[in-house]
Design an enzyme around this catalytic site. Structure first.
Site, PDB file in Angstrom:
ATOM      1  N   CYS A   1      -2.834   1.995  -7.338  1.00 12.70           N
ATOM      2  CA  CYS A   1      -1.551   2.174  -6.663  1.00 12.70           C
ATOM      3  C   CYS A   1      -0.432   2.392  -7.679  1.00 12.70           C
ATOM      4  O   CYS A   1       0.073   1.442  -8.280  1.00 12.70           O
ATOM      5  CB  CYS A   1      -1.250   0.961  -5.783  1.00 12.70           C
ATOM      6  SG  CYS A   1       0.329   1.097  -4.935  1.00 12.70           S
TER       7      CYS A   1
ATOM      8  N   CYS B   1       2.885   0.729  -6.844  1.00 13.76           N
ATOM      9  CA  CYS B   1       2.909  -0.723  -7.089  1.00 13.76           C
ATOM     10  C   CYS B   1       2.989  -1.018  -8.592  1.00 13.76           C
ATOM     11  O   CYS B   1       3.723  -1.900  -9.017  1.00 13.76           O
ATOM     12  CB  CYS B   1       1.635  -1.410  -6.581  1.00 13.76           C
ATOM     13  SG  CYS B   1       1.027  -0.829  -5.016  1.00 13.76           S
ATOM     14  N   ASP B   2       2.212  -0.309  -9.389  1.00 16.65           N
ATOM     15  CA  ASP B   2       2.004  -0.748 -10.781  1.00 16.65           C
ATOM     16  C   ASP B   2       2.541   0.211 -11.849  1.00 16.65           C
ATOM     17  O   ASP B   2       2.553  -0.145 -13.024  1.00 16.65           O
ATOM     18  CB  ASP B   2       0.490  -0.962 -11.017  1.00 16.65           C
ATOM     19  CG  ASP B   2      -0.061  -2.047 -10.103  1.00 16.65           C
ATOM     20  OD1 ASP B   2       0.687  -2.994  -9.798  1.00 16.65           O
ATOM     21  OD2 ASP B   2      -1.233  -1.946  -9.684  1.00 16.65           O
TER      22      ASP B   2
END
Ligand code: NDP
Length: 314
Positions: free
Chosen positions: A137, A140-141
């Site tokens: 992701c 997200c990261d």
């Protein structure tokens, strides 16, 4: 022996727990089964920095523990177990779910929040470094690798969109595409091709993600020439698709060719009265914790309204 409940929630990610919080507060006495991965996909993430209300961020597992505590405090009966099959009543009567192949639950409403699972390359090095530079992701990261070089695998819309996102925060993005063309829409292809710091590696497959405790490089092979190359990177993103966890609903509910459940416009309703779906099981576009939680809320409100209308014979 079967047990009769007003509201059965299947799944324990942000969608399932938010549905539980709303259903419990509406006195629907929800029973929630956690499934194979209690807490869902966020339990394999580290810091969550994009969920509103946490100015300093929060660790994914801690956030899901908080969701669970809140749902439990408000009266949700949370159980460890996996719904293995269902029998929905197409006329909107009582629905049936079998837990762990044995226990039978009869439910007036069912909220499906079974989520989706990221697909992986299934390389041992990818699994070993998952959470230490390997991620599925970028939204997200990606932030953790700002200013660094990263690689992303895949040639679909997700990979193209995430490569484009990463190009804004990372110094260089290598896009590893296994064919000589991409599956992504033309518009997305043009965008990545015209981004100066994205380098597309065509006909290329990943052999190994390198690094002892964190990602340091990736070794790739050109399938046409056989040439191997080690590219120094800090983040390795896999974007080769997700699989919604919806197989057990196949005989009852409409789904698209990838298995995402289809809801009626502007609602979480399915074709079967009393069966609702929220979160990633029905969302292939946004796939965020906050959007999953939003649809979880909608599913509980839809279920509550359905029961109220049924009670007065509407
Ligand atoms: P897709 O299934 O569309 O694409 C997967 C990509 O990963 C393909 O390029 C595929 O290659 C590649 N791939 C699959 N397995 C491997 C492997 N083992 N090794 C290397 N590469 C692999 O998934 P997406 O998640 O990109 O998209 C899913 C759906 O969601 C699509 O319908 C997409 O259009 C949609 N979507 C829409 C968006 C939007 O509208 N904004 C944003 C994101 C997704 P190959 O082509 O060789 O099979």
């Amino acid at each position: 022996m079967s047990e009769h409940v007003e509201c059965l929630i299947i799944g324990s990610g942000p969608a399932g727990y938010t549905a539980a919080i709303y259903a419990a507060r509406a006195d629907m006495k929800p029973v929630l089964y956690e499934g194979l991965q209690p807490g869902g996909q966020l339990t394999i993430t580290t810091d969550v920095e994009n969920y509103p209300g946490f100015p300093d961020g929060i660790m994914g597992p801690e956030m899901m523990d908080n969701f669970k505590k809140q749902a439990s405090r408000l009266g949700t009966d949370i159980r460890f177990g996996m719904v293995t099959s269902v029998e929905f009543d197409r006329n909107g009567g009582t629905h049936k779910a079998i837990v762990d192949g044995t226990k039978e639950i009869l439910a007036e409403t069912v909220i499906i929040a079974t989520g989706a699972s990221a697909k992986w390359l299934n390389l041992p090095s990818e699994q070993r470094l998952n959470g230490s530079g390997v991620s599925a992701c970028a939204v997200c990261d990606g932030f953790f690798y700002r200013g660094s070089d990263v690689a992303i695998v895949g040639g679909g819309d997700t990979a193209a969109e995430e490569a484009s996102y990463l190009s804004k925060i990372c110094s260089k993005v290598y896009m590893i595409v296994r064919k000589d063309h991409m599956r992504a829409s033309k518009a997305m292809q043009h965008r990545v091709e015209n981004t100066p710091n994205i380098e597309i590696l065509w006909n290329t497959e990943t052999e190994e993600v390198l690094g002892e405790h964190a990602v340091e490089a990736v070794r790739v092979v050109n399938t046409q020439s056989g040439e191997k190359r080690e590219i120094p990177i800090k983040g390795f993103f896999v974007a080769i698709g997700h699989k919604p966890n919806t197989d057990i609903f196949r005989d009852y509910l409409a789904m698209d060719e990838q298995g995402y459940l289809i809801t009626k416009p502007d609602s979480t309703r399915t074709d079967i009265p009393g069966v609702f779906v929220c979160g990633d099981a029905q969302d292939k576009v946004y796939r965020q914790a906050v959007t999953a939680a939003g649809t979880g809320c909608m599913a509980a409100l839809d279920a509550e309204r359905y029961l109220s209308a049924k009670a007065v014979g509407m």
